[in-house]
Design a protein around this motif. Structure first.
Motif, short mmCIF file in Angstrom:
data_model
loop_
_atom_site.label_atom_id
_atom_site.label_comp_id
_atom_site.label_asym_id
_atom_site.label_seq_id
_atom_site.Cartn_x
_atom_site.Cartn_y
_atom_site.Cartn_z
N ASN A 144 0.83 -1.21 0.00
CA ASN A 144 0.00 0.00 0.00
C ASN A 144 0.86 1.26 0.00
O ASN A 144 0.61 2.21 0.74
CB ASN A 144 -0.98 0.01 1.18
CG ASN A 144 -2.03 1.09 1.03
OD1 ASN A 144 -2.40 1.46 -0.09
ND2 ASN A 144 -2.51 1.62 2.14
N LEU A 145 1.87 1.27 -0.85
CA LEU A 145 2.75 2.43 -0.99
C LEU A 145 2.43 3.13 -2.30
O LEU A 145 2.48 2.53 -3.38
CB LEU A 145 4.21 2.00 -0.98
CG LEU A 145 4.71 1.32 0.29
CD1 LEU A 145 6.15 0.84 0.11
CD2 LEU A 145 4.58 2.25 1.49
N GLN A 146 2.13 4.41 -2.20
CA GLN A 146 1.85 5.24 -3.36
C GLN A 146 3.08 6.09 -3.65
O GLN A 146 4.01 6.16 -2.86
CB GLN A 146 0.64 6.13 -3.09
CG GLN A 146 -0.61 5.40 -2.62
CD GLN A 146 -1.08 4.33 -3.58
OE1 GLN A 146 -1.14 4.56 -4.78
NE2 GLN A 146 -1.39 3.16 -3.05
N GLN A 147 3.03 6.80 -4.77
CA GLN A 147 4.09 7.72 -5.13
C GLN A 147 4.37 8.66 -3.95
O GLN A 147 3.45 9.28 -3.43
CB GLN A 147 3.67 8.54 -6.36
CG GLN A 147 4.64 9.59 -6.79
CD GLN A 147 5.86 9.03 -7.48
OE1 GLN A 147 5.98 7.83 -7.72
NE2 GLN A 147 6.80 9.89 -7.81
N GLY A 148 5.62 8.72 -3.50
CA GLY A 148 6.00 9.63 -2.44
C GLY A 148 5.87 9.08 -1.03
O GLY A 148 6.21 9.76 -0.07
N ASP A 149 5.40 7.84 -0.88
CA ASP A 149 5.20 7.29 0.46
C ASP A 149 6.47 6.79 1.13
O ASP A 149 6.56 6.80 2.36
CB ASP A 149 4.19 6.13 0.43
CG ASP A 149 2.75 6.60 0.38
OD1 ASP A 149 2.51 7.81 0.58
OD2 ASP A 149 1.87 5.77 0.13
N ALA A 150 7.44 6.30 0.36
CA ALA A 150 8.61 5.67 0.95
C ALA A 150 9.85 5.91 0.11
O ALA A 150 9.76 6.12 -1.10
CB ALA A 150 8.38 4.16 1.10
N LYS A 151 10.99 5.85 0.77
CA LYS A 151 12.28 5.83 0.09
C LYS A 151 12.56 4.37 -0.20
O LYS A 151 12.67 3.56 0.73
CB LYS A 151 13.39 6.42 0.96
CG LYS A 151 13.22 7.89 1.25
CD LYS A 151 13.32 8.69 -0.03
CE LYS A 151 13.25 10.17 0.22
NZ LYS A 151 13.26 10.92 -1.03
N ILE A 152 12.64 4.00 -1.47
CA ILE A 152 12.85 2.60 -1.83
C ILE A 152 14.26 2.45 -2.41
O ILE A 152 14.61 3.08 -3.40
CB ILE A 152 11.79 2.11 -2.82
CG1 ILE A 152 10.40 2.23 -2.16
CG2 ILE A 152 12.08 0.67 -3.23
CD1 ILE A 152 9.24 1.80 -3.02
N ILE A 153 15.05 1.61 -1.74
CA ILE A 153 16.43 1.33 -2.13
C ILE A 153 16.46 -0.10 -2.65
O ILE A 153 15.95 -1.01 -2.00
CB ILE A 153 17.37 1.46 -0.92
CG1 ILE A 153 17.25 2.87 -0.30
CG2 ILE A 153 18.81 1.15 -1.32
CD1 ILE A 153 17.85 2.96 1.09
N LYS A 154 17.06 -0.30 -3.82
CA LYS A 154 17.07 -1.64 -4.43
C LYS A 154 18.50 -2.09 -4.73
O LYS A 154 19.34 -1.28 -5.14
CB LYS A 154 16.28 -1.65 -5.74
CG LYS A 154 14.81 -1.37 -5.55
CD LYS A 154 14.10 -1.45 -6.87
CE LYS A 154 12.61 -1.27 -6.70
NZ LYS A 154 11.88 -1.57 -7.91
N ASN A 155 18.72 -3.37 -4.52
CA ASN A 155 19.97 -4.00 -4.96
C ASN A 155 19.72 -5.48 -5.17
O ASN A 155 18.60 -5.97 -4.98
CB ASN A 155 21.12 -3.73 -3.97
CG ASN A 155 21.01 -4.49 -2.67
OD1 ASN A 155 20.06 -5.22 -2.41
ND2 ASN A 155 21.99 -4.31 -1.81
N ALA A 156 20.72 -6.23 -5.52
CA ALA A 156 20.58 -7.66 -5.73
C ALA A 156 20.34 -8.35 -4.40
O ALA A 156 21.21 -8.34 -3.53
CB ALA A 156 21.81 -8.24 -6.42
N GLY A 157 19.15 -8.89 -4.20
CA GLY A 157 18.84 -9.69 -3.02
C GLY A 157 18.39 -8.92 -1.79
O GLY A 157 18.17 -9.53 -0.76
N ALA A 158 18.27 -7.62 -1.85
CA ALA A 158 17.94 -6.81 -0.66
C ALA A 158 18.95 -7.09 0.45
O ALA A 158 18.62 -7.17 1.62
CB ALA A 158 16.52 -7.10 -0.17
#
Length: 185
Positions: free
Chosen positions: A52-66
């Motif tokens: 339930n995350l909309q545009q602007g709700d969270a800072k999302i950081i991505k990489n291989a495997g979290a």
């Protein structure tokens, strides 16, 4: 047409039609949440919808495997900046079942790199600088254990503000179902 050319062409139309207006928000996360997750393409839209995350709700950081493998690397720096400068107050590490990092062994990846120009000399040079290439390329055996390990690294970090909740979850890339593996009290 190369992919980047089609992206640039699409972008011209996107900007001309002011479609960006649908995504306007501030740099501060509305839900005051930082999410560390995997770069798996199946999660690009599924994970925010399932959480339930909309545009602007969270800072999302991505990489291989979290995976948070280094306490003072760019992932942890991003988390610290989000907490101190961008008003985030809570962290969720979200791995996923069927992750490509599960069981990843460095040797097959190294062989592919050698076929594409990597040399033994370069590997020796990297290792002489204090980096273990095989450990760096190694995956994990169990996604839930990997998430717990990343959560523990974050919780023990000296820069983490006292009382910051850090949670560990695993998402199904098929259904979006979340499994809680470590919830802050």
């Amino acid at each position: 047409m190369p992919t980047i050319d089609s992206i640039i062409e699409f972008n011209r139309t996107f900007v001309e039609n002011k479609e960006y207006e649908n995504y306007e928000t501030s740099k501060f996360p509305n839900k005051k949440l930082v999410v560390l997750t995997c770069m798996d393409t199946r999660l690009s839209e599924l994970l925010p919808r399932a959480m339930n995350l909309q545009q602007g709700d969270a800072k999302i950081i991505k990489n291989a495997g979290a995976v948070l493998s280094h306490s003072y690397g760019s992932i942890m720096r991003s988390i610290i900046v989000a907490l101190y400068e961008l008003q985030a107050e809570e962290i969720a590490v979200v791995g996923h079942y069927g992750c490509g990092m599960t069981g990843l062994e460095p040797e097959p990846l190294l062989e592919k790199a050698y076929k594409n120009g990597l040399t033994e000399e370069k590997v020796a040079e990297i290792e002489a600088s204090g980096n273990n290439v095989r450990e760096w390329l190694k995956g994990f055996e169990n996604v839930e254990d990997s998430v717990r390990q990343s959560v523990n690294i974050i919780r023990r970090h000296p820069f983490l503000p006292a009382g910051t909740p850090v949670h560990g979850l695993v998402i199904s890339p098929e259904t979006g179902a979340l499994t809680v593996v470590d919830k802050a009290e």
